[in-house]
Motif scaffolding. Structure first.
Motif, PDB file in Angstrom:
ATOM      1  N   SER A 377       2.853   5.079  -2.505  1.00  0.00           N
ATOM      2  CA  SER A 377       2.590   3.862  -3.245  1.00  0.00           C
ATOM      3  C   SER A 377       1.475   4.145  -4.248  1.00  0.00           C
ATOM      4  O   SER A 377       0.881   5.230  -4.242  1.00  0.00           O
ATOM      5  N   GLU A 378       1.190   3.166  -5.101  1.00  0.00           N
ATOM      6  CA  GLU A 378       0.187   3.333  -6.141  1.00  0.00           C
ATOM      7  C   GLU A 378      -0.751   2.134  -6.172  1.00  0.00           C
ATOM      8  O   GLU A 378      -0.313   0.999  -5.975  1.00  0.00           O
ATOM      9  N   ALA A 379      -2.004   2.404  -6.428  1.00  0.00           N
ATOM     10  CA  ALA A 379      -2.991   1.354  -6.676  1.00  0.00           C
ATOM     11  C   ALA A 379      -3.344   1.396  -8.151  1.00  0.00           C
ATOM     12  O   ALA A 379      -3.701   2.444  -8.683  1.00  0.00           O
ATOM     13  N   VAL A 413      -7.888  -3.300  -4.038  1.00  0.00           N
ATOM     14  CA  VAL A 413      -6.442  -3.041  -4.141  1.00  0.00           C
ATOM     15  C   VAL A 413      -6.073  -1.782  -3.367  1.00  0.00           C
ATOM     16  O   VAL A 413      -5.138  -1.775  -2.550  1.00  0.00           O
ATOM     17  N   ARG A 414      -6.793  -0.713  -3.609  1.00  0.00           N
ATOM     18  CA  ARG A 414      -6.457   0.575  -2.983  1.00  0.00           C
ATOM     19  C   ARG A 414      -6.573   0.509  -1.459  1.00  0.00           C
ATOM     20  O   ARG A 414      -5.674   0.965  -0.735  1.00  0.00           O
ATOM     21  N   GLU A 415      -7.659  -0.079  -0.954  1.00  0.00           N
ATOM     22  CA  GLU A 415      -7.868  -0.112   0.483  1.00  0.00           C
ATOM     23  C   GLU A 415      -6.897  -1.060   1.185  1.00  0.00           C
ATOM     24  O   GLU A 415      -6.498  -0.818   2.326  1.00  0.00           O
ATOM     25  N   SER A 416      -6.508  -2.117   0.506  1.00  0.00           N
ATOM     26  CA  SER A 416      -5.510  -3.016   1.090  1.00  0.00           C
ATOM     27  C   SER A 416      -4.181  -2.302   1.269  1.00  0.00           C
ATOM     28  O   SER A 416      -3.533  -2.405   2.321  1.00  0.00           O
ATOM     29  N   ILE A 417      -3.759  -1.558   0.247  1.00  0.00           N
ATOM     30  CA  ILE A 417      -2.506  -0.811   0.340  1.00  0.00           C
ATOM     31  C   ILE A 417      -2.615   0.254   1.421  1.00  0.00           C
ATOM     32  O   ILE A 417      -1.683   0.471   2.206  1.00  0.00           O
ATOM     33  N   ARG A 418      -3.766   0.929   1.495  1.00  0.00           N
ATOM     34  CA  ARG A 418      -3.959   1.969   2.508  1.00  0.00           C
ATOM     35  C   ARG A 418      -3.805   1.389   3.916  1.00  0.00           C
ATOM     36  O   ARG A 418      -3.125   1.965   4.768  1.00  0.00           O
ATOM     37  N   LYS A 419      -4.412   0.244   4.171  1.00  0.00           N
ATOM     38  CA  LYS A 419      -4.320  -0.367   5.499  1.00  0.00           C
ATOM     39  C   LYS A 419      -2.883  -0.771   5.821  1.00  0.00           C
ATOM     40  O   LYS A 419      -2.432  -0.637   6.967  1.00  0.00           O
ATOM     41  N   LYS A 420      -2.166  -1.282   4.828  1.00  0.00           N
ATOM     42  CA  LYS A 420      -0.767  -1.669   5.064  1.00  0.00           C
ATOM     43  C   LYS A 420       0.093  -0.444   5.365  1.00  0.00           C
ATOM     44  O   LYS A 420       0.984  -0.497   6.224  1.00  0.00           O
ATOM     45  N   LEU A 421      -0.168   0.664   4.673  1.00  0.00           N
ATOM     46  CA  LEU A 421       0.593   1.890   4.942  1.00  0.00           C
ATOM     47  C   LEU A 421       0.260   2.450   6.317  1.00  0.00           C
ATOM     48  O   LEU A 421       1.136   2.974   7.013  1.00  0.00           O
ATOM     49  N   GLU A 422      -0.997   2.351   6.713  1.00  0.00           N
ATOM     50  CA  GLU A 422      -1.395   2.866   8.024  1.00  0.00           C
ATOM     51  C   GLU A 422      -0.682   2.135   9.156  1.00  0.00           C
ATOM     52  O   GLU A 422      -0.494   2.694  10.239  1.00  0.00           O
ATOM     53  N   ALA A 423      -0.261   0.898   8.915  1.00  0.00           N
ATOM     54  CA  ALA A 423       0.432   0.124   9.945  1.00  0.00           C
ATOM     55  C   ALA A 423       1.844   0.655  10.202  1.00  0.00           C
ATOM     56  O   ALA A 423       2.392   0.449  11.283  1.00  0.00           O
ATOM     57  N   PRO A 468       2.867  -9.432  -1.625  1.00  0.00           N
ATOM     58  CA  PRO A 468       2.174  -9.062  -2.866  1.00  0.00           C
ATOM     59  C   PRO A 468       0.848  -8.353  -2.600  1.00  0.00           C
ATOM     60  O   PRO A 468       0.109  -8.735  -1.688  1.00  0.00           O
ATOM     61  N   THR A 469       0.563  -7.317  -3.371  1.00  0.00           N
ATOM     62  CA  THR A 469      -0.689  -6.579  -3.246  1.00  0.00           C
ATOM     63  C   THR A 469      -1.819  -7.377  -3.890  1.00  0.00           C
ATOM     64  O   THR A 469      -1.570  -8.311  -4.660  1.00  0.00           O
ATOM     65  N   PRO A 470      -3.067  -7.021  -3.625  1.00  0.00           N
ATOM     66  CA  PRO A 470      -4.190  -7.705  -4.277  1.00  0.00           C
ATOM     67  C   PRO A 470      -4.163  -7.598  -5.801  1.00  0.00           C
ATOM     68  O   PRO A 470      -4.771  -8.419  -6.482  1.00  0.00           O
ATOM     69  N   ALA A 471      -3.437  -6.620  -6.340  1.00  0.00           N
ATOM     70  CA  ALA A 471      -3.379  -6.462  -7.796  1.00  0.00           C
ATOM     71  C   ALA A 471      -2.661  -7.624  -8.468  1.00  0.00           C
ATOM     72  O   ALA A 471      -2.909  -7.918  -9.643  1.00  0.00           O
ATOM     73  N   VAL A 472      -1.764  -8.298  -7.735  1.00  0.00           N
ATOM     74  CA  VAL A 472      -1.012  -9.403  -8.338  1.00  0.00           C
ATOM     75  C   VAL A 472      -1.243 -10.732  -7.637  1.00  0.00           C
ATOM     76  O   VAL A 472      -0.794 -11.765  -8.111  1.00  0.00           O
ATOM     77  N   CYS A 473      -1.958 -10.696  -6.514  1.00  0.00           N
ATOM     78  CA  CYS A 473      -2.208 -11.930  -5.764  1.00  0.00           C
ATOM     79  C   CYS A 473      -3.695 -12.099  -5.485  1.00  0.00           C
ATOM     80  O   CYS A 473      -4.337 -12.992  -6.022  1.00  0.00           O
TER      81      CYS A 473
END
Length: 494
Positions: A377-379, A413-423, A468-473
């Motif tokens: 994924s990308e941040a 944004v980056r850390e939110s995506i990282r946590k979601k991927l870790e799940a 939605p990621t923090p980048a758009v929400c």
């Protein structure tokens, strides 16, 4: 603290494709933005015909692609397809449900937008999707017969796809659910990789819907009846017929509808040459106004600053309504996005249900890419304009890299995506952690995240987790969604 701005169209609806190869060892990418309740039971709706959950989730009995011999021109491709459709009609399949694609390679490269522009007079659904240059893994290489080819040698990359009519479409007013996702996937298979569904999902299906989005519903996906696939150095014209007796879409009705669409198509394609629309702007209205916009931003900052508030970031939207002296075809707008390097750095799309406005977009963002158990994924956050000179551009880059506000926004944004991927992943890597991604007119802070899935979960689980990621929400997601619902001004066309 971060309060960001985004276009109002982005708040309402974003599009993407559903690639049948996502389930297996193949690549996928989505630019879908949505809010949904996972695994919500529903009644599947296909072509406006409702059926039971069981009928809507079982795979169709037949999924097949038939390749015909190559021809030198679109007109000859039309002739060959019409003959093949006539033969198919005289020898109908025995199965009660299925989807069949007929495809004819064309020995010249035809611009998919030019072909779509030639069909502007049709009152049919339309779609367009093109890839960004650094993500060729999304559109697989194909051989001369249009079959997927694992080796690039002797193969052509699929550049873009334009489609008219719908062999099958899916639309409901309720939030997009797991059952809806499965209802679409039942028509797709890795054995026919070019049968794909194109469409989009609302950002928040629980919010009020303005009139320009009503025909899109809560979500809208379509498998084109007729499509032009633009390849590197060649093209392909294809037709698709889908039927399901249990959902009141019999074979005879489906094949008759395909023949009706074929009779309306034009095989005459003219190069549009990236010409700008010959018109002028009569008026431009922004909603909300600057005064109300500043009030909304201040409310967001005040809530973020409260000691008992969990909100750390929220993305607000603003609409602009532009009235021009003359009507401009959606394909003309779309062609303008292809000028210069814009085509190479972004995913471009158009989605238009019958008798509806067209939704057109040009986005550099990739939500996720999956290949077997590999997931990336990308941040992307923080923005500066490109400089007029090399020195100015470097100064803007340094300013973006050193900005505390943009660093915080990007980190959220980056850390939110990282946590979601870790799940969903056994391990996650972030590399690069923070660099500049330069686009033709702007530049962003960028990071790439990669991981290995614990198991091959359905794509819907990954989508529901990431977006939605923090980048758009915003962040946290639910707190930001509530703030947006209470403070965003909906833009409603008269």
């Amino acid at each position: 603290m971060a309060a960001s701005a985004a276009g109002a169209a982005s708040r309402q609806f974003l599009t993407g494709l559903i690639d049948p190869n996502q389930r297996k060892c193949s690549s996928s990418s989505q630019t879908l933005r949505f809010f949904c309740r996972r695994y919500q039971p529903c009644i599947m709706s296909m072509n406006g015909c409702k059926g039971s959950d069981q009928a809507g989730l079982l795979p169709v009995e037949t999924i097949e692609t038939r390749s015909l011999s190559p021809v030198p021109s679109p007109a000859l491709a039309m002739d060959r397809l019409n003959s093949a459709i006539y033969q198919l009609k005289s020898e109908p399949p025995a199965s009660a449900s299925g989807i069949i694609r007929l495809q004819v390679p064309i020995q010249q490269q035809i611009d998919a937008i030019d072909w779509l522009h030639a069909q502007n007079n049709l009152l049919l659904s339309r779609c367009f999707f093109s890839n960004r240059s650094d993500s060729s893994d999304i559109f697989h290489s194909v051989d001369g017969n249009g079959n997927r080819n694992g080796s690039p040698k002797g193969a052509s990359s699929l550049v873009s796809v334009a489609g008219v009519g719908s062999a099958v479409f899916f639309r409901r007013m309720d939030p997009f659910s797991y059952s809806d996702w499965k209802s679409i996937r039942r028509f797709l298979s890795d054995t026919s990789p070019l049968i794909r569904a194109y469409g989009g999902i609302r950002f928040d299906a629980r919010s009020n819907m303005s009139s320009e989005w009503e025909r899109f519903g809560s979500f809208y996906f379509m498998v084109p009846q007729v499509e032009l696939d633009e390849l590197e150095g060649s093209s392909m014209l294809a037709t698709t017929v889908a039927w399901d007796e249990s959902l009141s879409l019999p074979w005879q009705m489906a094949i008759d509808a395909l023949q009706t669409t074929m009779r309306q198509l034009s095989s005459f394609v003219v190069n549009m040459r990236n010409e700008r629309p010959k018109t002028f702007v009569v008026s431009k209205t922004d909603v909300p106004s600057k005064t109300y916009w500043e009030l909304a931003v201040n409310r967001a900052l005040q809530q973020i600053d409260r000691s008992n508030s969990e909100l750390t970031k929220v993305v607000l939207a603003r609409s602009s309504r532009v009235v021009t002296a003359n009507d401009i075809a959606p394909t003309t707008w779309l062609k303008c996005l292809q000028v210069g390097k814009s085509k190479d750095n972004a995913y471009q799309f158009c989605l238009q249900p019958p008798n509806a406005p067209a939704f057109i977009g040009n986005t550099p963002e990739q939500l996720f890419h999956r290949k077997c158990l590999g997931l990336s994924s990308e941040a992307l956050a923080g923005t500066r304009a490109r400089g007029g000179s090399m020195a100015q551009d470097l100064q803007a880059e340094l300013d973006l890299l050193s900005s505390p506000k943009d660093h915080l926004e990007f980190t959220i944004v980056r850390e939110s995506i990282r946590k979601k991927l870790e799940a969903v992943c056994s391990s996650v890597m972030v590399e690069p952690k923070k660099v500049i991604k330069k686009l033709p007119r702007i530049q962003h802070l960028y990071a790439q995240l990669t991981g290995r899935l614990k198991c091959e979960d359905d794509e819907f689980v990954i989508l529901a987790s990431l977006h939605p990621t923090p980048a758009v929400c915003g962040s946290p997601r639910e707190e930001a969604r509530v703030f947006i619902a209470e403070n965003d001004v909906q833009f409603d066309l008269p």
